[in-house]
Design an enzyme around this catalytic site. Sequence first.
Site, PDB file in Angstrom:
ATOM      1  N   LYS A  96      47.127  26.899  26.447  1.00 37.93           N
ATOM      2  CA  LYS A  96      46.211  26.992  27.590  1.00 37.93           C
ATOM      3  C   LYS A  96      45.045  27.868  27.141  1.00 37.93           C
ATOM      4  O   LYS A  96      45.221  29.053  26.857  1.00 37.93           O
ATOM      5  CB  LYS A  96      46.919  27.605  28.800  1.00 37.93           C
ATOM      6  CG  LYS A  96      45.967  27.826  29.960  1.00 37.93           C
ATOM      7  CD  LYS A  96      46.654  28.437  31.152  1.00 37.93           C
ATOM      8  CE  LYS A  96      45.633  29.244  31.945  1.00 37.93           C
ATOM      9  NZ  LYS A  96      46.179  29.925  33.093  1.00 37.93           N
ATOM     10  N   GLY A 157      44.531  35.422  40.791  1.00 37.50           N
ATOM     11  CA  GLY A 157      45.138  36.522  41.543  1.00 37.50           C
ATOM     12  C   GLY A 157      44.540  36.772  42.905  1.00 37.50           C
ATOM     13  O   GLY A 157      44.959  37.685  43.611  1.00 37.50           O
ATOM     14  N   ALA A 183      45.341  28.777  39.222  1.00 35.86           N
ATOM     15  CA  ALA A 183      44.788  30.069  39.666  1.00 35.86           C
ATOM     16  C   ALA A 183      44.271  30.035  41.102  1.00 35.86           C
ATOM     17  O   ALA A 183      43.652  29.069  41.532  1.00 35.86           O
ATOM     18  CB  ALA A 183      43.667  30.548  38.749  1.00 35.86           C
ATOM     19  N   GLY A 184      44.560  31.106  41.794  1.00 34.00           N
ATOM     20  CA  GLY A 184      44.024  31.299  43.141  1.00 34.00           C
ATOM     21  C   GLY A 184      44.885  30.743  44.267  1.00 34.00           C
ATOM     22  O   GLY A 184      44.566  30.917  45.444  1.00 34.00           O
ATOM     23  N   ASN A 205      51.023  31.874  39.588  1.00 37.55           N
ATOM     24  CA  ASN A 205      51.771  33.068  39.187  1.00 37.55           C
ATOM     25  C   ASN A 205      51.839  34.082  40.336  1.00 37.55           C
ATOM     26  O   ASN A 205      52.886  34.333  40.931  1.00 37.55           O
ATOM     27  CB  ASN A 205      51.087  33.677  37.950  1.00 37.55           C
ATOM     28  CG  ASN A 205      51.897  34.772  37.287  1.00 37.55           C
ATOM     29  OD1 ASN A 205      51.755  34.997  36.102  1.00 37.55           O
ATOM     30  ND2 ASN A 205      52.764  35.478  37.982  1.00 37.55           N
ATOM     31  N   THR A 206      50.676  34.648  40.690  1.00 38.52           N
ATOM     32  CA  THR A 206      50.651  35.773  41.631  1.00 38.52           C
ATOM     33  C   THR A 206      51.288  35.446  42.977  1.00 38.52           C
ATOM     34  O   THR A 206      51.962  36.294  43.568  1.00 38.52           O
ATOM     35  CB  THR A 206      49.190  36.237  41.846  1.00 38.52           C
ATOM     36  OG1 THR A 206      48.564  36.379  40.576  1.00 38.52           O
ATOM     37  CG2 THR A 206      49.134  37.567  42.581  1.00 38.52           C
TER      38      THR A 206
HETATM   39  C1  LIG Z   1      49.524  33.166  34.421  1.00 37.91           C
HETATM   40  C2  LIG Z   1      48.217  32.555  34.239  1.00 37.91           C
HETATM   41  O1  LIG Z   1      48.016  31.734  33.401  1.00 37.91           O
HETATM   42  C3  LIG Z   1      47.148  32.988  35.154  1.00 37.91           C
HETATM   43  O2  LIG Z   1      46.026  33.290  34.403  1.00 37.91           O
HETATM   44  C4  LIG Z   1      46.926  31.854  36.093  1.00 37.91           C
HETATM   45  O3  LIG Z   1      45.645  31.433  36.104  1.00 37.91           O
HETATM   46  C5  LIG Z   1      47.553  32.059  37.425  1.00 37.91           C
HETATM   47  O4  LIG Z   1      46.708  32.547  38.386  1.00 37.91           O
HETATM   48  P1  LIG Z   1      47.309  33.063  39.778  1.00 37.91           P
HETATM   49  O5  LIG Z   1      48.011  34.341  39.463  1.00 37.91           O
HETATM   50  O6  LIG Z   1      46.120  33.243  40.682  1.00 37.91           O
HETATM   51  O7  LIG Z   1      48.254  32.030  40.288  1.00 37.91           O
END
Ligand SMILES: CC(=O)[C@@H](O)[C@H](O)COP(=O)(O)O
Length: 255
Positions: A96, A157, A183-184, A205-206
Amino acid sequence: MLKIGPYEFRSRLMLGTGKFPDFKVQKEAIDISETEILTFAVRRMNLFEASQPNFLEMLDLKKYTLLPNTAGAKTAEEAVRIAKLSKASGLCDMIKVEVIGDEKTLLPDPVETLKASEILLEEGFIVLPYTSDDVLLAKRLQDVGVHAIMPGASPIGSGQGIVNPLNLSFIIEQAKVPVIVDAGIGSPSDAAIAMEMGSDGVLLNTAVSGAKDPVKMALAMKLAINAGRLGYEAGRIPKKRYAAASSPMEGMSIV
Ligand SMILES: CC(=O)[C@@H](O)[C@H](O)COP(=O)(O)O
């Protein structure tokens, strides 16, 4: 099935491995999510010091396809170096590409992302670039041959969900490779919307690691992604301006 380069996956959820309260919760959340792809920053791995604690140590890594990412890179050159280090360590040939251009927003640098992707493709990597929701950049990345496009829903995040659904819909419409919203994502409904719109997968992730109950949230995300995909495949009804009775009376005798 989700197909990325030579790889095939049943699950359309990709999970990040950082920021969990502890490794036990991380493992339980990953297990219940039934994800098959785990992403992590190569820079966080103790690649050459097996004796050091490893943040993936609780996991049976044979069960997963690892998607190393180049987090921490600010230039194409740094991203390429991190990717090569990852491949040399035998992690995976998928990468990635994450080249951050701005510390405050953590938005990707488009020029460096494109450059790094081109170089890594020439080097034989399976390349998944993290990109903004820029439609033309997504097209340029596709044109150079990346294996999937990973547009951000909103800043990493931030948990803001999909801030530009129109751009995301254009990216999906023109895509010839899988689109993974990355992300987001803040809530299961954000993930479901991304899937209903026709995304091929979601990386998050977050929203899970930072939830009050990460394990329950991991399950919710799995269900939301599956429901969103089913809804997309089933084909939603078109939106109408006015009502349309659910029990039409035409042709029926009125008593
Ligand atoms: C873990 C990873 O690759 C992060 O850079 C990803 O973009 C997830 O983003 P969030 O934490 O906003 O879900």
